[in-house]
Design a protein around this motif. Sequence first.
Motif, PDB file in Angstrom:
ATOM      1  N   LEU A 363      34.711  52.715  41.362  1.00 47.35           N
ATOM      2  CA  LEU A 363      35.380  51.717  40.706  1.00 47.35           C
ATOM      3  C   LEU A 363      36.041  50.968  41.652  1.00 47.35           C
ATOM      4  O   LEU A 363      37.140  51.545  42.070  1.00 47.35           O
ATOM      5  N   GLU A 364      35.741  49.896  42.141  1.00 45.19           N
ATOM      6  CA  GLU A 364      36.446  48.978  42.931  1.00 45.19           C
ATOM      7  C   GLU A 364      37.193  47.790  42.648  1.00 45.19           C
ATOM      8  O   GLU A 364      36.840  47.324  41.721  1.00 45.19           O
ATOM      9  N   GLY A 365      38.083  47.106  43.157  1.00 44.27           N
ATOM     10  CA  GLY A 365      39.007  46.273  42.792  1.00 44.27           C
ATOM     11  C   GLY A 365      40.261  46.123  43.487  1.00 44.27           C
ATOM     12  O   GLY A 365      40.809  47.257  43.904  1.00 44.27           O
ATOM     13  N   ASP A 366      40.981  44.957  43.400  1.00 42.70           N
ATOM     14  CA  ASP A 366      42.175  44.746  44.157  1.00 42.70           C
ATOM     15  C   ASP A 366      43.364  44.788  42.847  1.00 42.70           C
ATOM     16  O   ASP A 366      42.875  44.405  41.747  1.00 42.70           O
ATOM     17  N   ALA A 367      44.520  45.326  43.313  1.00 42.32           N
ATOM     18  CA  ALA A 367      45.461  45.501  42.269  1.00 42.32           C
ATOM     19  C   ALA A 367      45.934  44.069  41.836  1.00 42.32           C
ATOM     20  O   ALA A 367      46.262  44.063  40.485  1.00 42.32           O
ATOM     21  N   ASP A 368      45.918  43.188  42.540  1.00 42.43           N
ATOM     22  CA  ASP A 368      46.351  41.934  42.200  1.00 42.43           C
ATOM     23  C   ASP A 368      45.236  40.929  41.580  1.00 42.43           C
ATOM     24  O   ASP A 368      45.514  39.683  41.359  1.00 42.43           O
ATOM     25  N   ARG A 369      44.121  41.524  41.480  1.00 41.65           N
ATOM     26  CA  ARG A 369      42.866  40.606  40.899  1.00 41.65           C
ATOM     27  C   ARG A 369      42.485  41.571  39.537  1.00 41.65           C
ATOM     28  O   ARG A 369      42.485  42.865  39.362  1.00 41.65           O
TER      29      ARG A 369
END
Length: 622
Positions: A363-369
Motif C-alpha cells: 500500500l503506497e502513498g504519501d502522508a500529506d496526500r
Amino acid sequence: MTMSTMSTVSLNATGGRSSVAALQAARRGSLLGPGFPPNCFRAPESSSRRAPCSLVTRAASGSAKSKKAQAYVCTECGYDANQWYGQCPGCKAWDSMKVMRGVSEPSTASSGKSSGGGAGARAVARIAESSAIEEASSIGIGRKSGRVKSGWVAEANPPRALRDVLGGKAKGSTMPRMRLSQELGKEIERVLGGGVVPGGMTLVGGDPGVGKSTILLQLAGLLGKGDSNSETDEDGAAGGAAVGVLYASGEESVEQVAGRAERMGIDPDGVFLYSATRLENILEAVSRLKPAALVVDSIQTVFLEDATGSPGSVSQVRECATALLHAAKTTGMPVFIVGHVTKSGDIAGPRVLEHIVDVVLYLEGDADRAVRILRGHKNRYGSTDEVGVFQMSDEGMKPVASPSALFLGERVLSPDVSAAPTVTVQGSRPFMLEVQALTNERADAGDSNPQAPPIRTSVGLRFERMQLLLAVLAKYVVGRSVLKNDVFINIVGGMKLDDPSTDVAVALAIASSFVEKPLPPDMCFFGEVGLGGELRPVMQSERRIAEAATMGFRRVLLPEAGSDESTEKAAKKNGVELVRCKTMADALQAALDVRPTRYAAKSQPNGSWPSKFPRKKKSGGE
C-alpha cells in the motif's frame, strides 16, 4: 598381578577414579612391590568425588528421555551454536548470540514419531490435536480425519494426475474464490486477481500510517457479512461456508479497534475482535470460532513460545508465518497479515516471509496526500500488473472511479510550469499522469572555489531512469550544458512510475524547463526512449489514445514505429491527431519548435573516430 595390586585397582574404582588412573596406580603398585601399602597412592578426597569419564556422562545423558544443554542462540535469525560468537555466522549480526540455559530437546520416544517443521509446525500440531480439528481444506488439501499432522499435506494422500485434479472442469473453476461486494470490494478484487482464494495467505506491507490496518478492517467487514458470492466446486466445497472474520490485533486493544470500526461505519455483525500477541492464543481462538477468514495485525508483534528471539526478530517472524501458513492450508481459511517495512521500503523480517505467503501487496502513498495505491508484487493466483486506487477519508478507504480525473484534476496551465501529460497502463486500466520538471543553472563559484556538483532529485521516478534520459538529452537533443543544471522531477499525485512508456514525457518536461518554453496544453506524450535517442513503440496504444481523448486532449505524440492501422482507427474514432516521431530530436521540434543541438564527436576525414591517446610522432632516426 599380585593381590595387593588387584586390591589397589578395586579401591580406586570404588572411590570414583577413572579407569586410566586406576591402571596407573596398579602399575605403580606392581613396580613398588607386593608389600607396599596400596592406600598410599589414593587420590585426594576432592579428586575422588570428581565426575566419571566422558563415556559415563554420555551414557547417562543418552539414557534420559530428554537432555538439557547450554546453547547460544542468535536473537536476530535463530542460529544456534554450542559456543559464543561475537558475530553471528548466520546473519552476520554483532553481539546477538545469547546463552540459552536448560534447552530441552524433546525425545521421539514420548511423542512417537517426530513431525518436524520447527516451532510453528509444532504449535499448529498441538492446537489441532487438542481441539480435534478434522475439517479438510475446501480446495482438497490435507483431507484426512483423525490426528492432524504438523504439515498441511496429509501423508495418506497419494499423488494425483493433473488430468484427474482438473476433472474436465471449465477453465478457471478449479480454484474457488470468495467474491467481495460493494465498490471497495471490486477494487480489492482487481488487485487480488478475481477474489479471495480460500486457504491463501496474503501479506500487506506499507509505510507507517499509510492505511494497512484500515483497509484490512474494511475487508474484514466485507467478508464478515456472509453475503459474498462464494464460488463452489463440484464437491460442494464453498469458499465462504464459515461465517465471521477474526481480527487479531497485537498493536491495539479491542476498544481501540472497535472505535475505528465505528468511525468507518463497518457492519459489526460477523466481525470478532481479539487483542493478543501470543500466537498460540490466536490459533486456539481460530479452532473455537472457525472463522471464514483471519486477519493478524501485525506479524512483527506476535510470537511463539517455542521459537527463539523477541517478537519481530527474524526467527520469530519466520516461525509465526509458518504456523499461520499451516493453519490456512489445513482449514481452508484465508489469512491476511500486516507487515512492517524498513527504511528501504522492504518488508521487515526475513526474505523467506515473502516466499512463504501466496500474495504480497504494498500500500503506497504519501502522508500529506489522500491518494493510496494498492499494488501487487507477488500473486500466485493472478496478475501483478493491476493496481487499486483509493482515497483516504474519515470513513476509511474509498475507491477512485476515474484515476485520470484525480491526478489531472488540479492541473495548472502556466508558461512557467514545465509539465508533460502522459498515459500509463497499469494492468487492464489506463490512466493519465502529469510529469513536472525544473532545471536551474548552477552559479559559477569562481576559480578559487570549485563548483559543487549539480543536484538530481526525482519523486515518483527511478533515479537511474532520470540519469539515463539526461544523458540522452545531453548528447542528442539539447547539448551538454544541461548537465550543469540542477534537475528536479516530480510525478503529480504521488504515483510511482515504473512504465518506460513515460520516457518521452519526462524528457520533454526537462527540455521544456531547460529552453524555457512551455509544452502545448492540448498534447499528451507516450513512448520509450532508447540509448540512441530513438523512440520505441509501446503496448496498448489504442487504449492510451482513447484515455487521452476522454480527458480532452486533441493531439498525441507517439513513436512512429508503433503506429499502425489500428492506432490510426482509434485516433479517428476519438477525434485525436497523431504526431509521429522517430527520435527525441524530432519530438523536440514537434512539441517545442526548437532545433536540437547534437553533441557528438566529429569523425576524421578518413572516417575513423579521434583517439583519446594520439600516437606520438616518430623521431627523425626512426
